[in-house]
Design an enzyme around this catalytic site. Structure first.
Site: not given
Ligand code: ADP
Length: 548
Positions: A185, A331, A441, A446
């Site tokens: 990640t 993940e 917040k 929120w």
């Molecule tokens: P990184 O390595 O940047 O964490 P990921 O692809 O694993 O890359 O990121 C996952 C995160 O991306 C999610 O937990 C969420 O916050 C965000 N995410 C993924 N798809 C969406 C979506 N359709 N809308 C909003 N947030 C998203």
């Protein structure tokens, strides 16, 4: 009593065998620089995969070794996916957009033995080489002619590694729990964390991806993968497409170039494509400015960051493309939810249905989800209650690879805390309101930065918008809207706030609007909120003093 069915392991090797036997003529097209196209069939690809597996043996790669890739979406990267995993080693895809220090950390943490890299990364690798602890050398994804000049020890070209001898290879019989791939990640907090996929999770995830209400992939599809193969398995497309024999189109290094994408869609009659919103915003601007269309394109899956309403409407109403929102994480292999309407929505008005279509999506069989409050109590699926989103399932990471920090996200009760905050409605559609760490917040309530960004992006004068919370003496935090103006349109603060007035609750109204030239993005295409907070965290909010 035990059942009496065969114990055939779920391994990536079986996808390769099945595709080669059943769909030898399906094609893989890769875009190269200067409009060049490489095209061949699955039959030819898997023949080369066997040659490559033999090449890996000659490099001394052993089962369990991590073999890194630093590469774009192209046919050689596809071959590496299969040759590495099916020979029992681990295909460790590295995101070339990460900071160099993160790449070094990742290579050393994974203890990579070899690196397979696009020649354009030769200077980067040369610079980092003295810091690398494990790799024996670099194989550049080219032939002898394209080989970069480099003094990296053990550097060689991919094509000579393959050789030309008869392509036989005795694939090992792998346990389905054998690790197949590794992806880190991007580590916005702390070090990047490794997610170690196995053959079983990969096969089950690819099955699910093909399902009609998920990505609905079939043999007649031509799929343009704009999701990078260096991050989260390109949303499983290199596995799912061979499973059904769909043609695969790979945009190479020009993944972010709208003209290349438009040429590929037209030239290859692409039916389905997947990518992050920034890519599609770029394509939309290109189509609008050139008057070009995307006639063959039926569907576009948008995920990785929230899909702006304006994007969904423009592609649907002006270009006849159905936009499907989805959400996932590294993940989660990465598939989490997919927005495919259910019958239950038929009873809703068009406007209500549109509102649901903008949510991230509904559950996919294989992923269980729940939302919980601060005390861990489960919240109702009423579309209003919002809480921490937790998931579990056979393609969700159980623990990080060799973690060197505490890992509270993997909970003792077996659920994974996604770090996202969400609502789930009575139809089962989940909506992300924020990343937990980005939540604003105000007065104890929120404010959803994603909803605000979405509403702002609908303004024709806005190319991109982001919202961060700034400290406020009375309310705790208040939102600041940060805007990149669209070319040729002038928009000011007053106009922006007026636009938002009937779109968000009055108390969500940003306290100020700041116009900037560009909004920074992370290596995975998300708005870099940490960077924005660093840049604009001291922005003075107009009423903060009077209010205090
Ligand atoms: P990184 O390595 O940047 O964490 P990921 O692809 O694993 O890359 O990121 C996952 C995160 O991306 C999610 O937990 C969420 O916050 C965000 N995410 C993924 N798809 C969406 C979506 N359709 N809308 C909003 N947030 C998203």
């Amino acid at each position: 009593m035990q059942g009496l069915m065969m114990d055939t392991p779920l391994v990536v090797t079986s996808i390769m065998r099945f595709a080669e036997r059943n769909f030898p003529a399906s094609s893989i097209v890769s875009a190269g620089p200067n409009g060049a196209r490489h095209r061949y069939t699955y039959g030819q690809a898997f023949r080369r995969v066997r040659l490559l597996a033999r090449g890996l043996e000659t490099l001394g790669v052993r089962p369990g070794d991590r073999v890194a890739t630093l590469a774009w979406n192209d046919y050689r990267h596809f071959e590496l996916y299969y040759a590495i995993s099916c020979s029992g080693a681990v295909c460790h895809t590295i995101n070339p957009r990460l900071f160099p220090q993160q790449i070094t950390y990742i290579v050393n943490h994974a203890r990579d033995r070899w690196i397979f890299a696009d020649p354009m990364f030769a200077p980067l690798l040369e610079r980092l080489w003295p810091e690398f602890e494990g790799p024996k050398g670099v194989v550049f994804l080219t032939d002898g002619v394209g080989m970069p000049e480099t003094d990296i020890p053990g550097a060689r070209d991919f094509e000579s590694l393959l050789g030309t001898e008869a392509a036989e290879f005795a694939w090992p019989d792998l346990d389905e729990r054998t690790a197949s791939a590794l992806c880190y990640t991007s580590g916005t907090t702390g070090h990047p964390k490794g997610v170690l996929y196995d053959h079983r999770s990969t096969v089950i995830h690819a099955y699910a991806a093909c399902m009609p209400d998920v990505m609905c992939l079939g043999n007649r599809d031509t799929v343009l993968a704009v999701v990078p193969m260096f991050h989260a398995n390109a949303w499983s497309l290199p596995y799912a497409c061979p499973m059904v024999g769909a043609d695969l189109v790979l945009p190479g290094p020009l993944m972010g170039d709208p003209e290349t994408l438009s040429d590929l869609i037209d030239g290859e009659s692409v039916t389905v494509t997947m990518g992050v919103p920034t890519v599609w915003l770029g394509l939309l601007a290109f189509l609008r400015s050139t008057g070009r269309t995307v006639e063959s394109l039926q569907r576009m899956v948008v995920g990785g960051a929230a899909c702006p309403e304006s994007l969904m409407r423009a592609f649907r109403d002006d270009y006849g493309v159905e936009v499907q929102h989805s959400w996932g994480m590294t993940e989660m292999s990465p598939l989490g939810v997919m927005n495919t309407p259910t019958r239950a929505l038929d009873a809703l008005s068009r406007e209500e249905r549109d509102r649901v279509r903008l949510k991230q999506g509904r559950g996919v069989f294989g992923v269980e989800m729940r939302i919980v409050d601060d005390t861990g109590t489960k919240l109702p699926w009423d579309g209003v209650a919002s809480g921490a989103l937790q998931v579990r399932g056979p393609w969700v990471c159980r623990q990080y690879f060799d973690p060197d920090e505490d890992d509270p996200a993997h909970r003792p009760d077996g659920w994974f805390d996604t770090g996202d905050v969400a609502t789930i409605d009575e139809f089962g559609f989940m909506q992300i309101t924020d990343r937990a760490k980005d939540v604003i917040k105000s007065g104890g309530e929120w404010i959803s930065s994603i909803a605000l960004e979405n509403a702002a992006m609908g303004h024709p004068g806005v190319a991109e918008a982001a919202v961060i919370g700034l400290p406020h003496p009375k309310w705790g935090e208040r939102p600041l809207l940060i805007v990149v103006r669209a070319a040729g349109v002038s928009v000011e603060k007053a106009g922006m706030l007026e636009w938002l007035q009937d779109k968000v609750a009055a108390w969500w109204m940003p306290d100020d609007v700041r116009f900037v030239d560009r909004i920074p993005h992370t290596a995975t295409g998300k708005i870099a909120k940490t960077e924005l907070r660093r840049l604009y965290g001291n922005h003075p909010l107009p009423d903060a003093e009077e209010d205090s």
